[in-house]
Write a protein that holds these residues in place. Sequence first.
Motif, mmCIF file in Angstrom:
data_model
loop_
_atom_site.group_PDB
_atom_site.id
_atom_site.type_symbol
_atom_site.label_atom_id
_atom_site.label_comp_id
_atom_site.label_asym_id
_atom_site.label_seq_id
_atom_site.Cartn_x
_atom_site.Cartn_y
_atom_site.Cartn_z
ATOM 1 N N ILE A 74 -8.855 -4.634 25.590
ATOM 2 C CA ILE A 74 -8.588 -3.512 25.487
ATOM 3 C C ILE A 74 -10.348 -2.551 25.584
ATOM 4 C CG2 ILE A 74 -6.669 -2.537 25.618
ATOM 5 C CD1 ILE A 74 -7.207 -2.758 22.277
ATOM 6 N N PRO A 75 -11.144 -1.240 25.496
ATOM 7 C CA PRO A 75 -12.288 -0.790 24.712
ATOM 8 C C PRO A 75 -12.468 -1.998 23.874
ATOM 9 C CG PRO A 75 -11.503 0.942 26.805
ATOM 10 C CD PRO A 75 -10.060 -0.349 25.733
ATOM 11 N N GLU A 76 -13.620 -1.550 23.202
ATOM 12 C CA GLU A 76 -14.433 -1.476 22.179
ATOM 13 C C GLU A 76 -13.340 -0.877 19.918
ATOM 14 O OE1 GLU A 76 -18.175 -2.475 19.267
ATOM 15 O OE2 GLU A 76 -18.029 -2.269 21.415
ATOM 16 N N ASP A 77 -13.377 0.587 21.107
ATOM 17 C CA ASP A 77 -12.634 1.579 19.986
ATOM 18 C C ASP A 77 -11.432 2.003 20.351
ATOM 19 O OD1 ASP A 77 -14.629 1.422 17.588
ATOM 20 O OD2 ASP A 77 -16.561 2.054 19.358
ATOM 21 N N ASP A 78 -10.743 1.907 21.235
ATOM 22 C CA ASP A 78 -9.382 1.579 21.497
ATOM 23 C C ASP A 78 -8.712 2.525 20.611
ATOM 24 O OD1 ASP A 78 -6.726 1.673 22.465
ATOM 25 O OD2 ASP A 78 -8.224 1.577 24.748
ATOM 26 N N PRO A 79 -7.778 3.459 20.437
ATOM 27 C CA PRO A 79 -7.110 3.768 19.261
ATOM 28 C C PRO A 79 -5.952 2.903 19.139
ATOM 29 C CG PRO A 79 -7.255 5.524 20.857
ATOM 30 C CD PRO A 79 -8.113 4.105 21.523
ATOM 31 N N ARG A 80 -5.706 1.922 19.921
ATOM 32 C CA ARG A 80 -4.579 1.113 20.208
ATOM 33 C C ARG A 80 -4.492 -0.150 19.328
ATOM 34 N NH1 ARG A 80 -3.357 0.574 26.578
ATOM 35 N NH2 ARG A 80 -5.538 1.206 26.151
ATOM 36 N N ASN A 81 -5.748 -0.484 18.694
ATOM 37 C CA ASN A 81 -6.028 -1.509 18.221
ATOM 38 C C ASN A 81 -6.030 -1.070 16.353
ATOM 39 O OD1 ASN A 81 -7.527 -3.596 16.613
ATOM 40 N ND2 ASN A 81 -8.968 -3.606 18.915
ATOM 41 N N PRO A 82 -5.096 -1.948 16.439
ATOM 42 C CA PRO A 82 -5.034 -1.432 14.751
ATOM 43 C C PRO A 82 -6.119 -1.760 13.543
ATOM 44 C CG PRO A 82 -2.999 -3.282 15.180
ATOM 45 C CD PRO A 82 -4.253 -2.544 16.439
ATOM 46 N N PHE A 138 0.522 -5.676 17.538
ATOM 47 C CA PHE A 138 0.448 -5.871 19.251
ATOM 48 C C PHE A 138 1.998 -6.218 20.164
ATOM 49 C CE2 PHE A 138 -4.447 -6.265 20.022
ATOM 50 C CZ PHE A 138 -4.201 -4.354 19.885
ATOM 51 N N ARG A 139 2.663 -7.173 18.853
ATOM 52 C CA ARG A 139 4.010 -7.646 19.506
ATOM 53 C C ARG A 139 5.344 -7.292 19.465
ATOM 54 N NH1 ARG A 139 7.538 -11.137 17.116
ATOM 55 N NH2 ARG A 139 6.240 -11.454 15.525
ATOM 56 N N THR A 140 5.149 -6.679 18.336
ATOM 57 C CA THR A 140 6.129 -6.432 17.549
ATOM 58 C C THR A 140 6.546 -4.665 17.467
ATOM 59 O OG1 THR A 140 5.222 -7.027 14.929
ATOM 60 C CG2 THR A 140 6.758 -8.027 15.842
ATOM 61 N N GLU A 187 -3.089 -10.344 11.668
ATOM 62 C CA GLU A 187 -2.599 -8.939 11.283
ATOM 63 C C GLU A 187 -1.886 -8.135 13.412
ATOM 64 O OE1 GLU A 187 -0.594 -5.848 10.402
ATOM 65 O OE2 GLU A 187 -0.795 -7.689 9.207
ATOM 66 N N VAL A 188 -3.518 -8.458 13.734
ATOM 67 C CA VAL A 188 -3.564 -7.274 15.184
ATOM 68 C C VAL A 188 -2.435 -7.645 15.523
ATOM 69 C CG1 VAL A 188 -5.145 -6.778 16.907
ATOM 70 C CG2 VAL A 188 -5.525 -6.913 14.407
#
Length: 708
Positions: free
Chosen positions: A197-205, A551-553, A546-547
């Motif tokens: 995913i992109p560097e600053d994707d909002p899905r990345n915690p 992503f998993r849960t 943690e990330v």
Amino acid sequence: MILRAIDIQKAISVGASSFLRTQYLYLSLFVLGFSFVIFFLLAAEDGVKNIFHVAWDRQSGDKLPSFWNGLFSTIAFLAGAGTSILSGYLGMRIATFANARTTAEARKGIAPAFMCAFRSGAVMGFLLPGMGLLMAYLAIVLFRLYYGSSWDYLFEAIAGYGLGGSSVALFGRVGGGIYTKAADVGADLAGKVEESIPEDDPRNPAVIADNVGDIAGMGADLFGSFAEATCAALVVSSFATYASRIDCEDDCEHSWLAMLYPLLISAFGIFVCLITTFAATDLWPARKSSEIEDVLKMQLIISSLLMTPVIYGVTAMALPAEFDLPHPGSGGMKTIRNWYMFICVAAGLWSGLIIGISTEYYTSNRYRGVQDVADSCRTGAATNVIFGLALGYKSAIVPCLMIAICIYVSFTLAGMFGIACAALGMLSILPSCLGIDAYGPISDNAGGIAEMSGMSPEIRERTDALDAAGNTTAAIGKGFAIGSAALVSLALFGAFVTRAGIDVADASILNARVFSGLLVGAMLPYWFSSLTMKSVGKAALAMVSEVREQFRTNGIMEGEGEPNYSRCVEISTHASLTAMIPPGALVLLTPIAVGVLFGTHMLAGVLVGALVSGVQMAVSMSNTGGAWDNAKKYLEAGACEHAKDIGGKGSEAHKAAVIGDTVGDPLKDTSGPSLNILVKLMAVESLVFAPFFASEALKGGLIFQIFS
């Protein structure tokens, strides 16, 4: 999208404020505790019982000089620490307010976005030196009410100002670097490499913690350089013959100006840099991506050109035509002409510019070195790492040669005073240097906000262009900081040798104590870097775990849940606060332990050893990390010579570039920039405690006294 950008900016601002609030709470406790150590050790020269009894000798009625020296040194330390904390806080507030505005301006084009980021960085660039200069001047004026014409004792107490600034800068730089790099590495490995995913994707915690940045530590670092350079020049100048004429009936005003010569250099530098900013805002603003680096580089060149005649005028106005200074090489007095000082300051100024241009060459993706690193990604991460390390090692050649030439010229003409003023010359254009340095994190965060708020790819391309130039300017700023740190540390070393009463003949490397100290000092930057690098690695492990768990849960990738940003902010905050203590303790306790146990001669060796190895490590680390970062951006832009073979974002070569960038993050933003604080802080701390180390009770060191 704008409302989304505002929400993201608020989240970044809240995360930054939360981190700084917690960090400065711990730092305040350290500052208060260490201030008691300073007062106790310096005041103990008159006898411990007198510290808690009276501040004067009841029988003779005389004031106890070391008591008052300890008191004023402590006050100066608190002033320096407070100013450093304020510098870091204001820098962070400026950056977090400006990033979203830069993103909004990027919708209009490159020129408005550049102008917003540049002007925001300039606010910090002028605020920090102006505030530091004002505090130093006020301290001198107030302390003079007690010390009068005793300039050696006055400026010895003022040295505590530099100690306070660098102490906070060390923890700010290390703690801030660990915070942001733990999040950066975690976000890259778990998001970009594993999930593509992109560097600053909002899905990345981890993305909010990543965008907090390290501008607070950077501001405190450069304030520390400014404070210590000023203190070093003031301490050495107190031995000049014009200092003894300060209370004479004739030419007293000229003598007062001469004592303020180091402050005048910095003060006129602020005005010169203020004029220079009009070049970027009105005369030659950047209107397209290819012009950004040139415009920023011109800030340094124009500032240096304008500052050169100004230095000559200030020198002719402030310093007498001739004066005498102690010369360590001969052990006697050396006659100095004022134009010698002009050459020393100008040598520092132009050496800094050459170091900055050299740094740009080795970290900008416009030149062959970084392009070769990007091209090496075709065969994987291993060759990328090899090419990056080789480039970083090579980049240390020019800075070290320029520092060596500057030291030789300055010392030959004016001894340690020449070296101290050369450091001030290098920092005389600090407002311009700090402004383009602060521009980097602002542009970086603007790109992150653009990505997270879902703006068009065209806007992200504009912010990426700003960010790529920001990486180079940040590296240039670190080059200035490292170069000035070398000069400042050497000047502080000279002041320490003088104040500790070390005979020059006994300070030879043939002295067993000095040579042993050299080896120990040369080892310290490696030990320090090991602690900081491992801290980033451990924090990154926790962040990646943690990330991955989220992503998993949480069903983030499937669109079923939202990332928990606050949890990643907590991980970075906890990791940075706990991990910054061991390296900080190593730096602060080493001079005290060596000075008390093994004496001033071994401590002198430790200071020189740390300086020699620390400067080269700092340059190579910072430039290696900058080269890897810009190689990744060069590849992402699709401008590589072998673009068809390499591919763009998401390709195997891109993943290799991301790994190189990830390895380089702690090098360029944590360990590398912190090493220049290490060499400065150890030197100024040794100077502040020199009267205690040289006292009869400790002369030669306790260990040698016991076994002699």
